[in-house]
Design a protein around this motif. Structure first.
Motif, short mmCIF file in Angstrom:
data_model
loop_
_atom_site.label_atom_id
_atom_site.label_comp_id
_atom_site.label_asym_id
_atom_site.label_seq_id
_atom_site.Cartn_x
_atom_site.Cartn_y
_atom_site.Cartn_z
N GLU A 1 0.88 -1.48 -0.01
CA GLU A 1 0.18 -0.09 -0.01
C GLU A 1 0.65 1.11 -0.18
O GLU A 1 0.47 2.34 -0.41
CB GLU A 1 -0.98 -0.04 1.21
N GLN A 2 2.15 1.28 0.70
CA GLN A 2 2.98 2.44 0.80
C GLN A 2 3.29 2.67 -0.84
O GLN A 2 3.54 3.70 -1.26
CB GLN A 2 3.93 1.99 1.51
N TRP A 3 3.66 1.54 -1.41
CA TRP A 3 4.08 1.76 -2.98
C TRP A 3 3.12 2.32 -3.60
O TRP A 3 3.24 3.36 -4.25
CB TRP A 3 4.23 0.25 -3.67
N VAL A 4 1.82 1.93 -3.73
CA VAL A 4 0.67 2.39 -4.30
C VAL A 4 0.35 3.74 -3.91
O VAL A 4 -0.08 4.60 -4.92
CB VAL A 4 -0.51 1.51 -4.14
N ARG A 5 0.38 4.13 -2.63
CA ARG A 5 0.13 5.50 -2.39
C ARG A 5 1.12 6.31 -2.69
O ARG A 5 0.67 7.68 -3.54
CB ARG A 5 0.03 5.60 -0.82
N THR A 6 2.36 5.92 -2.93
CA THR A 6 3.21 6.88 -3.48
C THR A 6 2.97 7.00 -4.93
O THR A 6 2.95 8.25 -5.47
CB THR A 6 4.64 6.22 -3.37
N ILE A 7 2.77 5.99 -5.55
CA ILE A 7 2.58 6.00 -7.27
C ILE A 7 1.39 6.76 -7.41
O ILE A 7 1.26 7.56 -8.66
CB ILE A 7 2.39 4.51 -7.55
N LYS A 8 0.36 6.48 -6.75
CA LYS A 8 -1.08 7.33 -7.29
C LYS A 8 -0.62 8.97 -6.84
O LYS A 8 -1.15 9.75 -7.51
CB LYS A 8 -2.28 6.89 -6.23
N ALA A 9 -0.01 9.22 -5.66
CA ALA A 9 0.36 10.79 -5.29
C ALA A 9 1.17 11.29 -6.35
O ALA A 9 1.03 12.73 -6.81
CB ALA A 9 0.98 10.69 -4.01
N ALA A 10 2.01 10.42 -7.10
CA ALA A 10 2.58 11.07 -8.24
C ALA A 10 1.85 11.10 -9.52
O ALA A 10 2.50 11.90 -10.73
CB ALA A 10 3.90 10.12 -8.33
N GLY A 11 0.50 11.02 -9.53
CA GLY A 11 -0.36 11.00 -10.64
C GLY A 11 -0.17 9.87 -11.51
O GLY A 11 -0.65 10.21 -12.78
N MET A 12 0.33 8.71 -11.12
CA MET A 12 0.57 7.74 -12.12
C MET A 12 -0.86 6.60 -12.35
O MET A 12 -1.52 6.85 -11.36
CB MET A 12 1.86 6.90 -11.81
N LYS A 13 -0.85 6.15 -13.14
CA LYS A 13 -2.13 5.36 -13.58
C LYS A 13 -2.04 3.76 -13.21
O LYS A 13 -3.19 3.19 -12.91
CB LYS A 13 -2.43 5.64 -15.07
N GLY A 14 -0.84 3.32 -13.03
CA GLY A 14 -0.64 1.94 -12.83
C GLY A 14 0.54 1.32 -12.49
O GLY A 14 1.56 2.31 -12.24
N VAL A 15 0.76 0.37 -11.96
CA VAL A 15 2.02 -0.28 -11.45
C VAL A 15 2.32 -1.75 -12.05
O VAL A 15 1.28 -2.45 -12.19
CB VAL A 15 1.99 -0.38 -10.20
N ILE A 16 3.64 -2.04 -12.72
CA ILE A 16 3.80 -3.10 -13.24
C ILE A 16 4.85 -3.83 -12.42
O ILE A 16 6.03 -3.34 -12.21
CB ILE A 16 4.56 -2.88 -14.78
N ILE A 17 4.55 -4.98 -11.51
CA ILE A 17 5.42 -5.57 -10.93
C ILE A 17 6.49 -6.66 -11.34
O ILE A 17 5.67 -7.21 -12.44
CB ILE A 17 4.70 -6.27 -9.62
N THR A 18 7.29 -6.58 -11.20
CA THR A 18 8.59 -7.74 -11.66
C THR A 18 8.28 -9.12 -10.96
O THR A 18 8.82 -9.29 -9.91
CB THR A 18 9.83 -7.24 -11.55
N THR A 19 7.31 -9.80 -11.47
CA THR A 19 7.19 -11.19 -10.78
C THR A 19 8.14 -12.05 -10.76
O THR A 19 8.32 -12.87 -9.95
CB THR A 19 5.72 -11.78 -11.51
N LYS A 20 8.91 -11.99 -11.84
CA LYS A 20 10.22 -13.11 -12.17
C LYS A 20 11.10 -12.27 -12.99
O LYS A 20 10.93 -11.87 -13.88
CB LYS A 20 9.68 -14.35 -12.63
N HIS A 21 12.28 -12.02 -12.46
CA HIS A 21 13.50 -11.29 -13.20
C HIS A 21 14.27 -12.38 -13.63
O HIS A 21 13.70 -13.54 -13.70
CB HIS A 21 14.24 -10.35 -12.44
N HIS A 22 15.27 -12.04 -14.36
CA HIS A 22 16.24 -13.05 -14.90
C HIS A 22 16.82 -14.20 -13.88
O HIS A 22 17.21 -15.19 -14.51
CB HIS A 22 17.51 -12.26 -15.74
N ASP A 23 17.07 -13.96 -12.70
CA ASP A 23 17.29 -14.69 -11.86
C ASP A 23 16.32 -15.93 -11.47
O ASP A 23 16.91 -17.12 -10.84
CB ASP A 23 17.66 -14.08 -10.43
N GLY A 24 15.06 -15.88 -11.93
CA GLY A 24 14.28 -16.74 -11.77
C GLY A 24 13.39 -17.02 -10.76
O GLY A 24 12.49 -17.85 -10.54
N PHE A 25 13.72 -15.92 -9.71
CA PHE A 25 12.81 -16.21 -8.36
C PHE A 25 11.50 -15.73 -8.46
O PHE A 25 11.52 -14.47 -9.16
CB PHE A 25 13.64 -15.38 -7.30
N CYS A 26 10.56 -16.15 -8.22
CA CYS A 26 9.17 -16.00 -8.24
C CYS A 26 8.50 -15.40 -7.14
O CYS A 26 8.59 -16.21 -6.26
CB CYS A 26 8.32 -17.26 -8.85
#
Length: 338
Positions: free
Chosen positions: A10-35
């Motif tokens: 929620e802290q991420w989303v509150r920050t992102i929304k306060a910045a006027g942004m419309k959405g957030v894309i989370i890195t569900t798995k990066h090249h290291d393979g951790f999910c």
């Protein structure tokens, strides 16, 4: 090792929304393979960590936070996997499709699905420290991947070097060329496309509508490092990037490296919110208000001066949703936005 002590989506989303942004894309798995979701497809995932005694699910937690604060959720799933023992074989491609199936069926509506062109190289593939190479054009069978995603999420925008929904801008500086066509020759460009310059400009004779997205990090790198706490981009720098991305007919995607406790650091949050305040001030005065366009020649109908006046009024006061929407692309630093 994965055990953030104060993680708060929620802290991420509150920050992102306060910045006027419309959405957030989370890195569900990066090249290291951790999910970051509790998949049953691999042991290398969040359920085998101390975080919430193995009961955590960051994709689900972020989904709930986005719903609470009215933001859209997007997902990034790296095609490359430096942990999988079968990477480079047909078995891995089947595994990757199973990951897509989980992510596109468990977490509600996905507004964007992110695919990059990092394909093959050095890794610890099942414990074998070695180099593996693949044919980036054919190995994954991207047309099949696109079809799979759209079957479950028909409304989603698919990002890659060549779309099909939107394209990488060809750099990680957060800026598009001043001339930036939304068109691409869609059958020519593909994920892993080597001509980065073309991606910055698009094609004047393009066959497909594949607008650009500009990704950049608010810090020097994509992951959190305490040594970079004094190197966070200033609000003024972020405003400049906004004008060089959104102002150049592209989408702005700003990366927030999450710190080791699980939060967006205070300086990063403050600076991006100051960016929003500056933009609101600079763009708050509608300089075309009251303008009545005149034309010496007209095709009539919807091309008349009166129709142009209505278009100007709508675009400036309402903000064109294509050119002025932007989001956050969150890369989770302890694992590894439209």
């Amino acid at each position: 090792m994965f055990n953030p002590t104060n993680l708060d989506c929620e802290q991420w989303v509150r920050t992102i929304k306060a910045a006027g942004m419309k959405g957030v894309i989370i890195t569900t798995k990066h090249h290291d393979g951790f999910c970051l979701w509790p998949t049953q497809l691999t042991e290398y995932c969040i359920r085998n960590t101390p975080y919430k005694q193995g009961k955590g699910d960051l994709v689900g937690e972020l989904r709930a936070a986005c719903d609470k604060y009215g933001l859209k959720l997007g997902l990034y799933l790296s095609p490359w996997d430096r942990n999988s023992a079968v990477y480079g074989t047909p078995e891995y491609v089947e595994y990757y499709h199973k990951q897509i199936e989980e992510l596109t069926t468990r977490y509600g509506e996905v507004f964007e699905f992110w695919l990059d062109g990092a394909n093959g190289g050095d890794g610890y593939y099942g414990g074998a420290r070695e180099m593996r190479t693949i044919d980036r054009r054919t190995y994954y069978d991207f047309p099949k991947i696109f079809a799979h995603i759209l079957k479950n999420q028909p409304q989603t925008i698919i990002f890659s070097d060549g779309g099909p929904g939107c394209r990488w801008v060809g750099n990680e500086r957060g800026e598009a060329s001043a001339t930036n066509w939304a068109f691409l020759r869609g059958d020519e460009v593909y994920p892993g496309y080597p001509d980065y310059t073309t991606l910055q400009y698009g094609h004047t004779d393009g066959t497909h509508w594949i607008p650009a997205e500009c990704d950049v990090s608010i810090r020097p790198g994509w992951f959190f490092h305490e040594s970079e706490n004094s190197k966070v981009r200033s609000a003024e720098n972020l405003v400049n990037l906004y004008y060089k991305s959104v102002g150049h007919n592209a989408n702005f995607i700003l990366n927030f490296p999450i710190d080791k406790t699980g939060r967006i650091p205070a300086t990063d949050s403050i600076n991006v919110c100051k960016m929003r305040q500056i933009l609101d001030t600079e763009l708050g005065n509608n300089i075309l208000k009251g303008v009545k366009p005149e034309a010496s020649n007209s095709r009539g109908g919807r091309f008349s001066a009166a129709a142009t006046e209505n278009t100007v009024r709508h675009t400036v006061t309402g903000l064109n949703p294509l050119l002025f929407s932007f989001g956050a692309f969150s890369s989770l630093s302890f694992a590894a936005m439209n």
